[in-house]
Design a protein around this motif. Structure first.
Motif, PDB file in Angstrom:
ATOM      1  N   LEU A   1      -1.316  95.085  41.653  1.00  0.00           N
ATOM      2  CA  LEU A   1      -1.819  96.078  42.603  1.00  0.00           C
ATOM      3  C   LEU A   1      -2.834  95.457  43.553  1.00  0.00           C
ATOM      4  N   TRP A   2      -3.665  94.557  43.032  1.00  0.00           N
ATOM      5  CA  TRP A   2      -4.702  93.876  43.814  1.00  0.00           C
ATOM      6  C   TRP A   2      -4.101  93.035  44.931  1.00  0.00           C
ATOM      7  N   VAL A   3      -3.024  92.343  44.617  1.00  0.00           N
ATOM      8  CA  VAL A   3      -2.423  91.414  45.579  1.00  0.00           C
ATOM      9  C   VAL A   3      -1.331  92.076  46.406  1.00  0.00           C
ATOM     10  N   LEU A   4      -0.512  92.914  45.760  1.00  0.00           N
ATOM     11  CA  LEU A   4       0.681  93.443  46.423  1.00  0.00           C
ATOM     12  C   LEU A   4       0.516  94.868  46.942  1.00  0.00           C
ATOM     13  N   GLY A   5      -0.473  95.597  46.432  1.00  0.00           N
ATOM     14  CA  GLY A   5      -0.609  96.999  46.818  1.00  0.00           C
ATOM     15  C   GLY A   5       0.481  97.845  46.180  1.00  0.00           C
ATOM     16  N   THR A   6       0.747  99.002  46.776  1.00  0.00           N
ATOM     17  CA  THR A   6       1.806  99.882  46.279  1.00  0.00           C
ATOM     18  C   THR A   6       2.856 100.072  47.365  1.00  0.00           C
ATOM     19  N   PRO A   7       4.135 100.108  47.012  1.00  0.00           N
ATOM     20  CA  PRO A   7       5.193 100.284  48.008  1.00  0.00           C
ATOM     21  C   PRO A   7       5.025 101.552  48.841  1.00  0.00           C
ATOM     22  N   THR A   8       4.469 102.599  48.253  1.00  0.00           N
ATOM     23  CA  THR A   8       4.286 103.864  48.977  1.00  0.00           C
ATOM     24  C   THR A   8       3.434 103.693  50.217  1.00  0.00           C
ATOM     25  N   PHE A   9       2.458 102.780  50.154  1.00  0.00           N
ATOM     26  CA  PHE A   9       1.544 102.585  51.279  1.00  0.00           C
ATOM     27  C   PHE A   9       1.647 101.176  51.855  1.00  0.00           C
ATOM     28  N   GLY A  10       2.863 100.695  51.992  1.00  0.00           N
ATOM     29  CA  GLY A  10       3.105  99.437  52.687  1.00  0.00           C
ATOM     30  C   GLY A  10       3.019  98.197  51.834  1.00  0.00           C
ATOM     31  N   GLY A  11       2.862  98.342  50.526  1.00  0.00           N
ATOM     32  CA  GLY A  11       2.812  97.189  49.633  1.00  0.00           C
ATOM     33  C   GLY A  11       4.185  96.748  49.178  1.00  0.00           C
ATOM     34  N   LYS A  12       4.212  95.884  48.204  1.00  0.00           N
ATOM     35  CA  LYS A  12       5.457  95.346  47.690  1.00  0.00           C
ATOM     36  C   LYS A  12       5.619  95.692  46.221  1.00  0.00           C
ATOM     37  N   ASP A  13       6.850  95.877  45.795  1.00  0.00           N
ATOM     38  CA  ASP A  13       7.141  96.202  44.402  1.00  0.00           C
ATOM     39  C   ASP A  13       7.300  94.919  43.598  1.00  0.00           C
ATOM     40  N   GLY A  14       7.212  95.060  42.286  1.00  0.00           N
ATOM     41  CA  GLY A  14       7.397  93.913  41.400  1.00  0.00           C
ATOM     42  C   GLY A  14       6.076  93.362  40.916  1.00  0.00           C
ATOM     43  N   GLY A  15       6.142  92.514  39.894  1.00  0.00           N
ATOM     44  CA  GLY A  15       4.945  91.903  39.342  1.00  0.00           C
ATOM     45  C   GLY A  15       4.450  90.742  40.177  1.00  0.00           C
ATOM     46  N   ILE A  16       3.338  90.185  39.746  1.00  0.00           N
ATOM     47  CA  ILE A  16       2.699  89.117  40.509  1.00  0.00           C
ATOM     48  C   ILE A  16       3.589  87.890  40.636  1.00  0.00           C
ATOM     49  N   LEU A  17       4.431  87.613  39.635  1.00  0.00           N
ATOM     50  CA  LEU A  17       5.280  86.421  39.667  1.00  0.00           C
ATOM     51  C   LEU A  17       6.487  86.585  40.577  1.00  0.00           C
ATOM     52  N   ALA A  18       6.762  87.820  40.992  1.00  0.00           N
ATOM     53  CA  ALA A  18       7.894  88.059  41.888  1.00  0.00           C
ATOM     54  C   ALA A  18       7.577  87.679  43.330  1.00  0.00           C
ATOM     55  N   HIS A  19       6.319  87.409  43.604  1.00  0.00           N
ATOM     56  CA  HIS A  19       5.905  87.092  44.978  1.00  0.00           C
ATOM     57  C   HIS A  19       4.975  85.876  44.947  1.00  0.00           C
ATOM     58  N   PRO A  20       5.532  84.694  44.722  1.00  0.00           N
ATOM     59  CA  PRO A  20       4.716  83.493  44.518  1.00  0.00           C
ATOM     60  C   PRO A  20       3.842  83.119  45.705  1.00  0.00           C
ATOM     61  N   GLU A  21       4.304  83.363  46.924  1.00  0.00           N
ATOM     62  CA  GLU A  21       3.506  82.990  48.094  1.00  0.00           C
ATOM     63  C   GLU A  21       2.233  83.838  48.173  1.00  0.00           C
ATOM     64  N   GLU A  22       2.385  85.156  47.999  1.00  0.00           N
ATOM     65  CA  GLU A  22       1.223  86.036  48.028  1.00  0.00           C
ATOM     66  C   GLU A  22       0.280  85.742  46.867  1.00  0.00           C
ATOM     67  N   ALA A  23       0.845  85.445  45.691  1.00  0.00           N
ATOM     68  CA  ALA A  23       0.029  85.142  44.518  1.00  0.00           C
ATOM     69  C   ALA A  23      -0.792  83.873  44.731  1.00  0.00           C
ATOM     70  N   ALA A  24      -0.190  82.870  45.341  1.00  0.00           N
ATOM     71  CA  ALA A  24      -0.915  81.626  45.613  1.00  0.00           C
ATOM     72  C   ALA A  24      -2.062  81.864  46.587  1.00  0.00           C
ATOM     73  N   LYS A  25      -1.817  82.647  47.633  1.00  0.00           N
ATOM     74  CA  LYS A  25      -2.873  82.938  48.613  1.00  0.00           C
ATOM     75  C   LYS A  25      -4.048  83.680  47.982  1.00  0.00           C
ATOM     76  N   ALA A  26      -3.773  84.442  46.937  1.00  0.00           N
ATOM     77  CA  ALA A  26      -4.813  85.240  46.299  1.00  0.00           C
ATOM     78  C   ALA A  26      -5.462  84.530  45.115  1.00  0.00           C
ATOM     79  N   SER A  27      -5.208  83.236  44.934  1.00  0.00           N
ATOM     80  CA  SER A  27      -5.743  82.489  43.806  1.00  0.00           C
ATOM     81  C   SER A  27      -6.800  81.497  44.292  1.00  0.00           C
ATOM     82  N   PRO A  28      -8.058  81.641  43.873  1.00  0.00           N
ATOM     83  CA  PRO A  28      -9.111  80.716  44.311  1.00  0.00           C
ATOM     84  C   PRO A  28      -8.789  79.244  44.080  1.00  0.00           C
ATOM     85  N   VAL A  29      -8.061  78.937  43.007  1.00  0.00           N
ATOM     86  CA  VAL A  29      -7.773  77.546  42.667  1.00  0.00           C
ATOM     87  C   VAL A  29      -7.028  76.832  43.789  1.00  0.00           C
ATOM     88  N   GLU A  30      -6.384  77.582  44.693  1.00  0.00           N
ATOM     89  CA  GLU A  30      -5.631  76.983  45.794  1.00  0.00           C
ATOM     90  C   GLU A  30      -6.502  76.640  47.002  1.00  0.00           C
TER      91      GLU A  30
END
Length: 320
Positions: A218-247
């Motif tokens: 929810l933190w990274v992808l939001g909710t599909p109802t309000f313009g976010g994306k569905d699926g877990g964090i691993l379903a969207h590797p590019e967005e997950a990487a951008k939201a990870s401080p280690v990168e």
């Protein structure tokens, strides 16, 4: 009659002298002045936001201001809350200990999931830092000496701020003439890679973190109802990487402190080690402490040996 009055006065005087001679003694306390009085300022608004023409949030901060004739360095505290809340009244003992050590301490709010999604919470914390610099004189802050501290989700945000000095895409809103840069960052049992928060735990725990309902999703992808994306964090590797401080480790990353408990069952202890190792490999000053038997919060984190590590870290980079 006159002789009677004189005798009465003589007896009264003797009684008075006797009473004075029998006066009780007060105890004296001779105290060296080692700490100053601290003033609390609460619920100071620093940012507001609108969506669809409606005011959807007002962010506030609290300030602990020690009495001082000279400006003091600032520590911005960012609370945890599992990505879904940000109660800025947390960690009062830790904040008071830092204030007693000679720091102005500001505890700040930020937007949470599902209303707020990355990078908005990072922008919120940076907005608070700019606001504090803009009002530094009012709160007796030395705007050239600013550090940041956070625990759990707040530790994640603390690291994010310390890793993104000078990256203007995270500076949005008011007071853009002021910097949001910090000199050092402390991450206490916080996340550094949203792709594997449960990496030290069993398979069932890791499945939960990978689910669409996990708060990091929810933190990274939001909710599909309000313009976010569905699926877990691993379903969207590019967005997950951008939201990870280690990168975001670079030669501009600031010196960092990490602390984690061996009994933490919410955020894998390896999380702080990931960023610690990467900073050290890059040649960035960093230190990491393991606190035996400490959970994700609890009494170990208010003990003096732990608090002293935090104070010593900020003294090293904000006072010396």
């Amino acid at each position: 009659m006159r002789k009677f009055l004189l005798a009465f006065l003589a007896v009264s005087l003797m009684a008075s002298v006797s009473f004075a001679a029998d006066k009780f003694e007060s105890k004296v306390i001779d105290i060296p002045l080692e700490t100053n009085a601290i003033t609390l300022y609460e619920n100071i608004p620093f940012d507001q936001g609108f969506a669809r023409g409606v005011l959807t949030y007002t962010l506030t901060l609290d300030i602990l201001q020690p009495d001082s004739k000279t400006p003091l360095p600032l520590i911005v505290y960012v609370t945890g809350g599992g990505f879904i809340m940000a109660p800025k009244n947390n960690w009062i003992q830790q904040r008071m200990r830092l204030a007693q050590a000679g720091y102005v301490v500001a505890s700040v709010e930020y937007r949470n999931a599902p209303l707020g999604r990355f990078p908005q919470p990072v922008q919120d914390v940076k907005a608070a830092i700019r606001w504090l610099r803009a009002h530094a004189k009012l709160y007796n802050i030395d705007a050239n000496r600013v550090g940041i501290l956070g625990n759990s989700a707040g530790g994640y945000l603390s690291s994010f701020v310390g890793l993104t000095n000078g990256m203007k895409e995270f500076d949005v809103g008011d007071y853009l003439d002021y910097s949001s840069d910090v000199l050092c960052a402390a991450n206490i049992f916080g996340i550094t890679d949203v792709r594997n928060i449960g990496m030290d735990y069993d398979e069932e725990n890791q499945k939960g973190h990978a689910s669409a309902g996990a708060t990091e999703a929810l933190w990274v992808l939001g909710t599909p109802t309000f313009g976010g994306k569905d699926g877990g964090i691993l379903a969207h590797p590019e967005e997950a990487a951008k939201a990870s401080p280690v990168e975001y480790v670079s030669d501009k990353s600031v010196p960092s402190l990490f602390m984690h408990g061996t009994a933490d069952m919410l955020v894998s202890p390896t999380q702080t080690d990931l960023l610690f190792q990467k900073l050290k490999a890059q040649g960035i000053e960093a230190e990491r402490y393991i606190v035996k038997n400490a959970a994700h919060g609890g009494p170990y984190w208010v003990q003096e040996p732990v608090l002293k590590v935090m104070v010593d870290f900020f003294d090293k980079y904000l006072k010396k």
